[in-house]
Design a protein around this motif. Structure first.
Motif, short mmCIF file in Angstrom:
data_model
loop_
_atom_site.label_atom_id
_atom_site.label_comp_id
_atom_site.label_asym_id
_atom_site.label_seq_id
_atom_site.Cartn_x
_atom_site.Cartn_y
_atom_site.Cartn_z
N ILE A 133 0.65 -1.29 0.13
CA ILE A 133 -0.12 -0.13 -0.16
C ILE A 133 0.76 1.07 0.02
N VAL A 134 2.06 1.32 1.24
CA VAL A 134 2.54 2.87 1.30
C VAL A 134 3.55 2.47 -0.06
N ILE A 135 4.52 1.93 -0.66
CA ILE A 135 5.40 2.07 -1.32
C ILE A 135 4.01 2.75 -2.71
N PRO A 136 3.59 2.07 -3.30
CA PRO A 136 2.81 2.58 -4.97
C PRO A 136 2.10 3.69 -4.35
N ALA A 137 1.26 4.09 -3.38
CA ALA A 137 0.87 5.06 -2.80
C ALA A 137 1.56 6.09 -2.27
N PHE A 138 2.72 6.09 -2.35
CA PHE A 138 3.95 7.21 -2.55
C PHE A 138 4.33 7.61 -3.94
N ALA A 139 4.48 6.50 -4.95
CA ALA A 139 4.65 6.71 -6.38
C ALA A 139 3.73 7.40 -7.22
N LYS A 140 2.24 7.86 -6.44
CA LYS A 140 1.02 8.08 -6.71
C LYS A 140 0.90 9.75 -6.23
N VAL A 141 1.51 10.15 -4.16
CA VAL A 141 0.86 11.12 -4.37
C VAL A 141 2.84 12.21 -4.42
N PHE A 142 3.74 11.82 -4.85
CA PHE A 142 4.71 12.49 -5.44
C PHE A 142 4.56 12.47 -6.68
N ASN A 143 3.82 12.12 -7.33
CA ASN A 143 4.09 11.70 -9.32
C ASN A 143 4.85 11.59 -9.47
N THR A 144 5.13 10.81 -9.45
CA THR A 144 7.28 10.41 -10.41
C THR A 144 6.60 9.72 -11.12
N ASP A 145 7.25 9.51 -12.19
CA ASP A 145 7.26 10.03 -13.60
C ASP A 145 6.92 8.34 -14.00
N TYR A 146 5.86 7.58 -14.35
CA TYR A 146 5.15 6.69 -14.78
C TYR A 146 4.31 6.05 -13.19
N GLY A 147 4.42 6.51 -11.55
CA GLY A 147 4.26 6.49 -10.91
C GLY A 147 3.33 4.91 -10.51
N LEU A 148 2.24 4.68 -9.14
CA LEU A 148 1.90 4.27 -9.17
C LEU A 148 1.67 2.42 -10.55
N GLY A 149 1.81 2.94 -11.79
CA GLY A 149 1.35 2.31 -12.89
C GLY A 149 3.05 1.53 -13.13
N GLY A 150 3.98 2.19 -13.22
CA GLY A 150 5.30 2.01 -13.02
C GLY A 150 5.80 1.22 -12.20
N VAL A 151 5.52 1.38 -10.91
CA VAL A 151 5.91 0.58 -9.75
C VAL A 151 5.53 -0.66 -9.78
N ILE A 152 4.45 -0.94 -9.95
CA ILE A 152 3.04 -2.52 -11.25
C ILE A 152 3.72 -3.07 -11.56
N LEU A 153 4.30 -2.70 -12.82
CA LEU A 153 4.80 -3.12 -13.72
C LEU A 153 6.40 -3.19 -13.35
N ILE A 154 7.55 -3.40 -12.45
CA ILE A 154 8.64 -3.59 -12.28
C ILE A 154 8.09 -4.90 -11.40
N ILE A 155 7.58 -4.90 -10.03
CA ILE A 155 6.47 -6.15 -9.45
C ILE A 155 6.82 -7.18 -10.84
N TYR A 156 5.82 -6.94 -11.46
CA TYR A 156 5.57 -7.93 -12.34
C TYR A 156 6.55 -8.81 -12.91
N MET A 157 7.19 -7.70 -13.33
CA MET A 157 8.41 -7.63 -13.68
C MET A 157 9.48 -9.16 -12.90
#
Length: 253
Positions: A133-157
């Motif tokens: 919950i915390v890590i993807p939320a952090f990506a979303k809140v701080f609007n990192t490039d590719y954000g939430l979707g990027g973190v999800i894709l990394i975990i999938y890989m």
């Protein structure tokens, strides 16, 4: 891990492809915004870096040092990134993609630690859900490039590289995951296509799927092993951005 008996790209080769694609993408963003085809080509970049990060997380001798390198690189890259996207040294609204890669690596380490600590199973499950919950939320809140979707894709890989061993299944499942993320999360890259008298908005991020042409050409070999190449792959991101931004200012853009 996916089958690596055949393939035409080593790790260094895949990095070179990703760097070229990223350069093309940023040339389109900074210098030639009217040439949308450059941005199309650039959509193939992030999945390759996500794949190589996941592979690096499996192979690295020290994830902590890997995280530290990414952290330093993210800090160094912030000013060049801000100058590129907002023409300003500081911009708290949008953070560079290295932060996304770092968050993905941290989440990998939390979900699949190298050293399994002695914890009750229920406490371990709470910890997993907390970080999920915390890590993807952090990506979303701080609007990192590719954000939430990027973190999800990394975990999938990472999950596929660790638990599966079939290239065909990888292609099919990856295409599904990438398409889903493009449609549900990363639909900001929209392009208008005219079909007859109708205009249809298509997410350019769907072109993520084409990155599988390169990812599935990976043969599991290191390729170039010198330290200078390693540091080029790290610092190419901020250096090429500064080069493009500098050129834009020189020509008066």
């Amino acid at each position: 891990m996916i089958e690596k008996r055949v393939g035409w790209l080593s790790s260094s080769g895949l990095h070179i492809v990703a760097m070229i694609l990223m350069l093309i993408d940023h040339m389109g963003y900074v210098l030639y915004p009217d040439l949308v085809v450059l941005r199309w080509i650039g959509r193939l970049t992030f999945p390759i870096f996500a794949f190589m990060l996941a592979e690096g997380a499996r192979r690295t001798r020290s994830r902590k040092r890997y995280m530290l390198r990414l952290f330093i690189l993210a800090i160094i890259s912030e000013v060049p990134f801000n100058l590129m996207v907002s023409h300003s040294v500081s911009d708290i609204k949008h953070q560079n993609v290295i932060w996304t890669l770092l968050l993905g690596l941290i989440l990998i380490d939390k979900l699949d630690p190298v050293e399994v600590k002695d914890k009750p199973s229920w406490l371990r499950m709470i910890s997993i859900y907390f970080w999920l919950i915390v890590i993807p939320a952090f990506a979303k809140v701080f609007n990192t490039d590719y954000g939430l979707g990027g973190v999800i894709l990394i975990i999938y890989m990472y999950a596929f590289l660790k638990f599966f061993d079939h290239r065909v299944i990888y292609v099919i499942s990856s295409a599904f995951v990438m398409t889903t993320l493009a449609l549900l999360i990363l639909n900001g890259f929209m392009y208008t296509v005219e079909i007859g008298s109708n205009r249809v908005m298509i997410p350019m991020q769907l072109l993520w799927v084409l990155s599988l042409v390169f990812i599935c050409g990976y043969n599991g070999k290191k390729g170039i092993s010198s330290k200078w190449f390693k540091w080029i792959t790290y610092f190419f991101y901020p250096i090429h951005i500064m080069g493009l931004v500098g050129f834009r200012y020189i020509v008066g853009g």
